[in-house]
Design a protein around this motif. Structure first.
Motif, PDB file in Angstrom:
ATOM      1  N   ASP A  67      39.725  36.467  42.900  1.00  0.00           N
ATOM      2  CA  ASP A  67      39.045  36.601  44.190  1.00  0.00           C
ATOM      3  C   ASP A  67      39.683  37.673  45.068  1.00  0.00           C
ATOM      4  O   ASP A  67      39.005  38.271  45.923  1.00  0.00           O
ATOM      5  CB  ASP A  67      39.066  35.263  44.937  1.00  0.00           C
ATOM      6  CG  ASP A  67      38.024  34.283  44.427  1.00  0.00           C
ATOM      7  OD1 ASP A  67      37.235  34.661  43.539  1.00  0.00           O
ATOM      8  OD2 ASP A  67      38.005  33.139  44.911  1.00  0.00           O
ATOM      9  N   ALA A  68      40.969  37.949  44.868  1.00  0.00           N
ATOM     10  CA  ALA A  68      41.644  38.953  45.691  1.00  0.00           C
ATOM     11  C   ALA A  68      41.046  40.341  45.500  1.00  0.00           C
ATOM     12  O   ALA A  68      41.173  41.202  46.373  1.00  0.00           O
ATOM     13  CB  ALA A  68      43.136  38.991  45.353  1.00  0.00           C
ATOM     14  N   MET A  69      40.376  40.569  44.364  1.00  0.00           N
ATOM     15  CA  MET A  69      39.743  41.871  44.107  1.00  0.00           C
ATOM     16  C   MET A  69      38.361  41.964  44.747  1.00  0.00           C
ATOM     17  O   MET A  69      37.725  43.020  44.704  1.00  0.00           O
ATOM     18  CB  MET A  69      39.638  42.120  42.599  1.00  0.00           C
ATOM     19  CG  MET A  69      40.966  42.071  41.867  1.00  0.00           C
ATOM     20  SD  MET A  69      42.150  43.298  42.458  1.00  0.00           S
ATOM     21  CE  MET A  69      43.515  43.045  41.313  1.00  0.00           C
ATOM     22  N   GLU A  70      37.871  40.858  45.295  1.00  0.00           N
ATOM     23  CA  GLU A  70      36.624  40.829  46.071  1.00  0.00           C
ATOM     24  C   GLU A  70      35.443  41.444  45.334  1.00  0.00           C
ATOM     25  O   GLU A  70      34.576  42.075  45.930  1.00  0.00           O
ATOM     26  CB  GLU A  70      36.828  41.533  47.413  1.00  0.00           C
ATOM     27  CG  GLU A  70      37.888  40.863  48.282  1.00  0.00           C
ATOM     28  CD  GLU A  70      38.112  41.585  49.594  1.00  0.00           C
ATOM     29  OE1 GLU A  70      38.170  42.841  49.578  1.00  0.00           O
ATOM     30  OE2 GLU A  70      38.235  40.909  50.625  1.00  0.00           O
ATOM     31  N   ARG A  72      35.348  43.947  43.320  1.00  0.00           N
ATOM     32  CA  ARG A  72      35.604  45.325  42.881  1.00  0.00           C
ATOM     33  C   ARG A  72      34.440  46.291  43.162  1.00  0.00           C
ATOM     34  O   ARG A  72      34.204  47.214  42.397  1.00  0.00           O
ATOM     35  CB  ARG A  72      35.952  45.375  41.382  1.00  0.00           C
ATOM     36  CG  ARG A  72      37.075  44.457  40.948  1.00  0.00           C
ATOM     37  CD  ARG A  72      37.466  44.693  39.501  1.00  0.00           C
ATOM     38  NE  ARG A  72      36.377  44.650  38.563  1.00  0.00           N
ATOM     39  CZ  ARG A  72      35.853  43.540  38.057  1.00  0.00           C
ATOM     40  NH1 ARG A  72      36.339  42.349  38.391  1.00  0.00           N
ATOM     41  NH2 ARG A  72      34.859  43.588  37.198  1.00  0.00           N
ATOM     42  N   GLY A  78      38.970  46.018  47.675  1.00  0.00           N
ATOM     43  CA  GLY A  78      39.099  45.255  46.440  1.00  0.00           C
ATOM     44  C   GLY A  78      39.098  46.146  45.212  1.00  0.00           C
ATOM     45  O   GLY A  78      39.884  45.948  44.279  1.00  0.00           O
ATOM     46  N   ARG A  81      42.455  47.892  44.997  1.00  0.00           N
ATOM     47  CA  ARG A  81      43.511  47.024  44.462  1.00  0.00           C
ATOM     48  C   ARG A  81      43.407  46.935  42.940  1.00  0.00           C
ATOM     49  O   ARG A  81      44.424  46.955  42.222  1.00  0.00           O
ATOM     50  CB  ARG A  81      43.421  45.631  45.093  1.00  0.00           C
ATOM     51  CG  ARG A  81      43.958  45.569  46.520  1.00  0.00           C
ATOM     52  CD  ARG A  81      44.090  44.139  46.999  1.00  0.00           C
ATOM     53  NE  ARG A  81      42.793  43.532  47.296  1.00  0.00           N
ATOM     54  CZ  ARG A  81      42.167  43.631  48.465  1.00  0.00           C
ATOM     55  NH1 ARG A  81      42.718  44.338  49.453  1.00  0.00           N
ATOM     56  NH2 ARG A  81      41.011  43.036  48.660  1.00  0.00           N
ATOM     57  N   ASN A 358      32.770  38.118  40.790  1.00  0.00           N
ATOM     58  CA  ASN A 358      34.045  38.534  40.206  1.00  0.00           C
ATOM     59  C   ASN A 358      33.902  39.445  38.997  1.00  0.00           C
ATOM     60  O   ASN A 358      34.816  40.219  38.696  1.00  0.00           O
ATOM     61  CB  ASN A 358      34.863  37.303  39.815  1.00  0.00           C
ATOM     62  CG  ASN A 358      35.206  36.439  41.009  1.00  0.00           C
ATOM     63  OD1 ASN A 358      34.526  35.469  41.296  1.00  0.00           O
ATOM     64  ND2 ASN A 358      36.249  36.803  41.723  1.00  0.00           N
TER      65      ASN A 358
END
Length: 566
Positions: A67-70, A72, A78, A81, A358
């Motif tokens: 989820d931290a990559m939102e 992409r 995101g 990253r 994702n």
């Protein structure tokens, strides 16, 4: 990507070939699965992952689909990253930076266009009456990468599927004068065409090039009933606010944005009768003619008036590029290019409270397989030719990162082959791999040898009518004259109780471009590791061969594009 049920061609990708995974401009929406397909739904945890290669691939998929990559999406934090993560993995593997200025990054200049609700209209002017179509309900304006505001009123002509194929005795433009007119068209190409010709002529890029060459000043794409069975209108409306992108030149202008086409729109199948009213044939009759391959062009009565507003802004993204230098002093200037797109579609409409798309299979898995293939090749010895690895941006926006790299490679020398990995739907165990596009070039010989070495069977494309060879990043390299192959997951099951084709169909209907494309799907990491080994073996064979890959004599793509790379 969606090799089969693809993303909005016109609405989000016009006019690039990239999103040409399907002739429809409407994004795929999940459809109710059949009982057989429902049986293929993942009901158990993923299988044990007990090989080092599979575990490395899984770790990369989990990182990129976190989820931290939102999701992409190109141009977002995101995506950046995710790009930094891939660069870090390249460094761990021991690859050499091959982007700009000694880094792993190749900047990709883009132009982003977002359609604004205010001012959108499509009117049919006939017999002194103006009939306006309902915005979103019956039509959607196309994004304009050349002007923030556009208004166009002009006569219109129906040009069938906008196909000009003299080599097949087919011309949708016969007897139609498009000079100063709006071209009204259906998607696709005649079913009577062979798969290769249909793939090429279904391309929106080719359709728009055709109408521009004949003097059109606007375009209206009309969905057929068949289009909306596969790609419901509601999904196009849902995605209407998503930005469209093009490459940007040094002067800040869009590349391949067809400024002669002042305005454009997509019309739903339900509203098609309004466009064709007053003519000799109803929309239903024209839909039937499209199925039968008997469409004929004709002038439409009256005029059409199109208007729309677009927010246009520059945007920068980047490809992530690394290299293994070739061991032969002469052949090291020739490069085998491995590609997998890093981007996905970001944050969108929520499903069951989750709005992060994702993209675990599309295409974190493809990037993870690329990284594992790079690790195997980096273990040595180095092939005679150089190996280049590119995690690409903006595939979902029209193969833009691939097109930029093919046009402006960040490595010195020739690009001689492309091996692409995109959305390998490995959710049921298989004994085979499907190589798409291998029949066009001498890469077939390398692939046959590699498959025997690895111990994997090769199966023909089970859906040739979907013409996926022109719908992912390899097509940008094909257009640059570079022989290419796109390796998909297999279709022959390794277990009698799991059918890979049903599993793939379930994924496409339910999780393609949806939040459920996540790491909890039953991804077969053993199959993924085998695919990475196959990819590495292909590159080594091509890298050490006496001759670079060549298009087959008389091949359609080789004749049309191959001279650029001779």
């Amino acid at each position: 990507m969606n090799p089969r049920l693809t993303a909005a061609l016109v609405l989000l990708c016009l006019p690039l070939a990239a999103c040409q995974r399907d002739p429809s401009p409407v994004d795929a929406a999940p459809s109710p699965a059949s009982p057989a397909e429902s049986a293929a739904a993942p009901a158990t945890p993923p299988p044990p992952n007990d090989t080092p290669a599979g575990q490395r691939i899984e770790a990369d998929v989990r990182a990129l689909a976190d989820d931290a990559m939102e999701g992409r999406e190109t141009g977002t934090p995101g995506f950046d990253r995710a790009a930094e993560y891939v660069a870090g993995r390249y460094a761990e593997i021991g690859l050499t930076p091959a982007g700009d200025d000694g880094t792993f990054f190749q900047p990709v200049p883009l132009l982003r266009a977002t359609v604004l609700d205010d001012g959108a209209s499509l009117e049919i002017v006939r017999g002194g009456r103006r009939t306006g179509l309902e915005y979103r309900g019956q039509f959607l304006p196309m994004p304009n990468h050349n002007a923030p505001e556009a208004t166009l009123e002009a006569p219109a002509a129906f040009v069938g599927q906008a196909v000009h194929a003299p080599e097949l005795g087919h011309d949708d433009f016969a007897g139609v004068d498009l000079r100063g007119a709006i071209a009204v068209m259906f998607g696709g190409a005649p079913a009577s065409f062979g798969n290769t010709h249909r793939a090429f002529h279904s391309s929106m890029r080719e359709k728009l090039r055709n109408v521009v060459e004949r003097g059109a000043v606007g375009v209206v794409y009309v969905n057929t009933a068949d289009d909306e069975v596969r790609h419901p209108w509601a999904r196009a409306v849902q995605n209407a606010g998503k930005p469209s992108m093009r490459l940007r030149d040094a002067g800040g202008r869009g590349i391949d944005t067809w400024p002669q086409l002042q305005a454009g729109a997509v019309v739903s199948a339900a509203a098609a009768d309004e466009l064709f009213a007053g003519g000799d044939r109803t929309a239903a009759q024209l839909f039937d003619a499209a199925r039968e391959g008997t469409l004929k062009g004709f002038a439409l009565p009256g005029t059409l008036r199109l208007a729309g507003r677009t927010k246009i802004e520059p945007l920068d993204s980047r490809n992530v590029v690394a290299r293994i230098a070739g061991s032969d002093p002469t052949l090291a200037s020739e490069h085998v290019v491995y590609t997998a797109h890093l981007d996905h579609i970001g944050i969108g409409a929520e499903v069951d409270g989750d709005g992060i798309h994702n993209g675990a299979i599309d295409n974190a898995l493809g990037v993870a397989i690329l990284l594992e293939a790079a690790r195997e090749l980096a273990a040595g010895p180095a092939p005679k030719r150089s190996m280049v690895f590119v995690a690409l941006t903006a595939e979902e926006k029209g193969l833009l990162g691939a097109e930029w790299f093919a046009r402006e490679p960040s490595v010195d020398g020739a690009l001689v082959a492309n091996i692409n990995m995109d959305m390998p739907m490995l959710t049921a165990p298989t004994t085979d791999v499907v190589p798409v596009g291998v029949e066009h070039s001498s890469l077939r010989d390398a692939l046959d040898t590699a498959a025997k070495d690895v111990g994997v069977a090769l199966s023909p494309d089970p859906f040739p009518e979907e013409t996926v060879f022109v719908r992912s990043d390899q097509y940008a390299f094909v257009r640059a004259g570079v022989p290419a192959v796109y390796l998909m997951g297999g279709v022959v099951g390794a277990r009698p109780d799991q059918d890979p084709k049903l599993a793939a169909t379930w994924f496409l209907r339910n999780c393609y471009h949806q939040p459920c494309d996540e790491v909890d799907l039953p991804i077969q990491y053993g199959d993924a590791a085998r695919l990475a080994t196959l990819n590495a073996r292909i590159g080594r064979i091509v890298g050490d061969a006496a001759q670079r890959p060549r298009w087959n004599d008389g091949d359609f793509f080789g004749e049309r594009f191959g001279r650029a790379n001779r």
